[in-house]
Design a protein around this motif. Structure first.
Motif, mmCIF file in Angstrom:
data_model
loop_
_atom_site.group_PDB
_atom_site.id
_atom_site.type_symbol
_atom_site.label_atom_id
_atom_site.label_comp_id
_atom_site.label_asym_id
_atom_site.label_seq_id
_atom_site.Cartn_x
_atom_site.Cartn_y
_atom_site.Cartn_z
ATOM 1 N N ASP A 142 0.843 -1.205 0.000
ATOM 2 C CA ASP A 142 0.000 0.000 0.000
ATOM 3 C C ASP A 142 0.878 1.255 0.000
ATOM 4 O O ASP A 142 0.873 2.050 0.951
ATOM 5 C CB ASP A 142 -0.934 -0.019 1.217
ATOM 6 C CG ASP A 142 -1.995 1.080 1.136
ATOM 7 O OD1 ASP A 142 -2.145 1.677 0.049
ATOM 8 O OD2 ASP A 142 -2.651 1.349 2.155
ATOM 9 N N HIS A 143 1.662 1.400 -1.055
ATOM 10 C CA HIS A 143 2.544 2.559 -1.201
ATOM 11 C C HIS A 143 2.995 2.616 -2.650
ATOM 12 O O HIS A 143 2.722 1.691 -3.417
ATOM 13 C CB HIS A 143 3.752 2.453 -0.260
ATOM 14 C CG HIS A 143 4.166 3.754 0.345
ATOM 15 N ND1 HIS A 143 4.541 4.832 -0.417
ATOM 16 C CD2 HIS A 143 4.287 4.155 1.642
ATOM 17 C CE1 HIS A 143 4.861 5.850 0.381
ATOM 18 N NE2 HIS A 143 4.718 5.466 1.639
ATOM 19 N N ASN A 149 7.964 0.246 6.363
ATOM 20 C CA ASN A 149 6.734 0.093 7.138
ATOM 21 C C ASN A 149 5.628 -0.568 6.323
ATOM 22 O O ASN A 149 4.836 -1.361 6.853
ATOM 23 C CB ASN A 149 6.260 1.456 7.652
ATOM 24 C CG ASN A 149 7.134 1.996 8.758
ATOM 25 O OD1 ASN A 149 7.596 1.249 9.610
ATOM 26 N ND2 ASN A 149 7.396 3.287 8.748
ATOM 27 N N ALA A 150 5.563 -0.246 5.025
ATOM 28 C CA ALA A 150 4.548 -0.850 4.160
ATOM 29 C C ALA A 150 4.785 -2.351 4.007
ATOM 30 O O ALA A 150 3.832 -3.137 3.941
ATOM 31 C CB ALA A 150 4.554 -0.166 2.798
ATOM 32 N N TYR A 152 6.413 -4.263 6.318
ATOM 33 C CA TYR A 152 6.100 -4.845 7.622
ATOM 34 C C TYR A 152 4.591 -5.026 7.798
ATOM 35 O O TYR A 152 4.138 -5.957 8.470
ATOM 36 C CB TYR A 152 6.632 -3.946 8.746
ATOM 37 C CG TYR A 152 8.105 -4.139 9.057
ATOM 38 C CD1 TYR A 152 8.794 -5.258 8.623
ATOM 39 C CD2 TYR A 152 8.813 -3.193 9.798
ATOM 40 C CE1 TYR A 152 10.132 -5.433 8.913
ATOM 41 C CE2 TYR A 152 10.156 -3.361 10.094
ATOM 42 C CZ TYR A 152 10.808 -4.484 9.644
ATOM 43 O OH TYR A 152 12.131 -4.672 9.939
ATOM 44 N N ALA A 153 3.805 -4.141 7.180
ATOM 45 C CA ALA A 153 2.346 -4.177 7.350
ATOM 46 C C ALA A 153 1.711 -5.391 6.691
ATOM 47 O O ALA A 153 0.618 -5.813 7.099
ATOM 48 C CB ALA A 153 1.729 -2.896 6.800
ATOM 49 N N ILE A 154 2.350 -5.977 5.678
ATOM 50 C CA ILE A 154 1.725 -7.096 4.954
ATOM 51 C C ILE A 154 2.396 -8.443 5.223
ATOM 52 O O ILE A 154 1.967 -9.464 4.683
ATOM 53 C CB ILE A 154 1.714 -6.831 3.432
ATOM 54 C CG1 ILE A 154 3.147 -6.706 2.892
ATOM 55 C CG2 ILE A 154 0.891 -5.594 3.108
ATOM 56 C CD1 ILE A 154 3.221 -6.632 1.372
ATOM 57 N N GLU A 163 10.979 -4.452 14.629
ATOM 58 C CA GLU A 163 10.435 -3.109 14.852
ATOM 59 C C GLU A 163 11.154 -2.408 15.999
ATOM 60 O O GLU A 163 11.358 -1.188 15.958
ATOM 61 C CB GLU A 163 8.935 -3.197 15.131
ATOM 62 C CG GLU A 163 8.113 -3.517 13.876
ATOM 63 C CD GLU A 163 6.648 -3.750 14.179
ATOM 64 O OE1 GLU A 163 6.287 -3.755 15.377
ATOM 65 O OE2 GLU A 163 5.862 -3.920 13.227
ATOM 66 N N LYS A 230 -2.328 9.140 14.039
ATOM 67 C CA LYS A 230 -2.827 8.185 13.066
ATOM 68 C C LYS A 230 -4.335 8.318 12.915
ATOM 69 O O LYS A 230 -5.061 8.405 13.888
ATOM 70 C CB LYS A 230 -2.476 6.755 13.490
ATOM 71 C CG LYS A 230 -0.981 6.490 13.532
ATOM 72 C CD LYS A 230 -0.352 6.645 12.155
ATOM 73 C CE LYS A 230 1.157 6.419 12.201
ATOM 74 N NZ LYS A 230 1.772 6.613 10.876
ATOM 75 N N LYS A 235 -2.706 7.155 5.867
ATOM 76 C CA LYS A 235 -1.933 6.480 4.820
ATOM 77 C C LYS A 235 -1.811 7.343 3.575
ATOM 78 O O LYS A 235 -0.755 7.405 2.947
ATOM 79 C CB LYS A 235 -2.578 5.134 4.481
ATOM 80 C CG LYS A 235 -2.372 4.066 5.549
ATOM 81 C CD LYS A 235 -2.865 2.718 5.083
ATOM 82 C CE LYS A 235 -2.585 1.638 6.132
ATOM 83 N NZ LYS A 235 -3.053 0.310 5.675
#
Length: 278
Positions: A142-143, A149-150, A152-154, A163, A230, A235
């Motif tokens: 998602d970028h 970070n993107a 790590y998110a998936i 982290e 946040k 995003k």
């Protein structure tokens, strides 16, 4: 924007190499900053332009890791080089009589080499971390580039230790250099205020304006990116801010350092005369 960034920064690097009057610590650091910026934008923007032109947003995993590696290397190097430049300005204004003794060739070359070495080792560590993660549930980032970070998110792997390491790395590679930059400018401002004449204060401060502008342009979006609360739209804001410091800031740096710089303008005139003579 990409072409302006690459051509502008390569022009700066070429002038610094060719012009003897630009063979000083400040311009040496500026040359390193320009080369880092060229690598920085060339790592991310061509792929983004390709996606816009072809509508094909796929990227090989190996290419993603490579993009992450060079992006993190040059981003960290920018931070260290800007910190080195702030120390150079501090010595020039606060210790002018000892400037060339303190900022000798050995020191500023070591500072630049240290900046690149630490940046390379840091990005190599994170690239190895990412290459061992599992991405079983999603392959969609998602970028618009392979951001840490993107990724790590998936991932489906446990990233808690990674982290924690990332937080420590942010402190060492971002907060400490930023604090040193602030400390340098506190000392610079104190020294400038002690100068009796208004002309002297203006001349001293004008020698820092280009670097100070670059620092604000570089750290401004990053500070806002990491301090904003946040939310649902965070995003989207992250992507906009990422594009700002990834594309706009490197493009503006050549203009910041050349438009009001007599040495650069003189070097450009000399180059133009040589071409006309040829």
């Amino acid at each position: 924007m990409y072409l302006l960034t690459v051509n502008g920064n390569l022009l700066i690097t070429g002038l610094i190499y060719l012009e003897d009057r630009l063979h000083t610590p400040m311009y040496f650091f500026l040359g390193n900053l320009s080369m880092a910026d060229v690598t920085y934008v060339s790592t991310t923007l061509p792929k983004l332009l390709s996606i816009i032109a072809t509508k094909d947003n796929r990227i090989w995993f190996s290419a993603c890791i490579t993009q992450l590696y060079f992006y993190m290397t040059t981003a960290a190097c920018d931070v260290f080089i800007l910190t080195s430049m702030s120390y150079d300005r501090y010595v020039a204004i606060c210790r002018p009589l000892n400037y060339y003794m303190i900022m000798n060739r050995r020191l500023y070359v070591l500072m630049a080499a240290f900046s690149w070495a630490i940046s390379i080792m840091n990005s190599l560590m994170y690239s190895c971390f990412i290459s061992t993660l599992s991405f079983c549930s999603s392959h969609t980032i998602d970028h618009f580039f392979c951001d840490l970070n993107a990724l790590y998110a998936i991932t489906t792997s446990d990233t808690r230790i990674r982290e924690i390491i990332m937080i420590i790395g942010d402190i060492v590679l971002a907060f400490v250099p930023f604090s040193l930059t602030i400390a340098s400018y506190v000392g610079i401002i104190r020294s400038i205020l002690k100068i009796n004449s208004a002309e002297g204060r203006f001349k001293a401060f004008s020698s820092c304006t280009s670097h100070l502008t670059t620092v604000m342009l570089f750290y401004g979006p990053i500070l806002f990116l990491y301090t904003q609360p946040k939310s649902i739209d965070s995003k989207t804001q992250d992507k906009i801010l990422s594009l700002l410091y990834m594309a706009v800031v490197p493009m503006l740096n050549p203009f910041v350092y050349t438009l009001r710089n007599k040495n650069f303008l003189g070097a450009l005139r000399n180059m133009a005369r040589i071409k006309m003579t040829i």
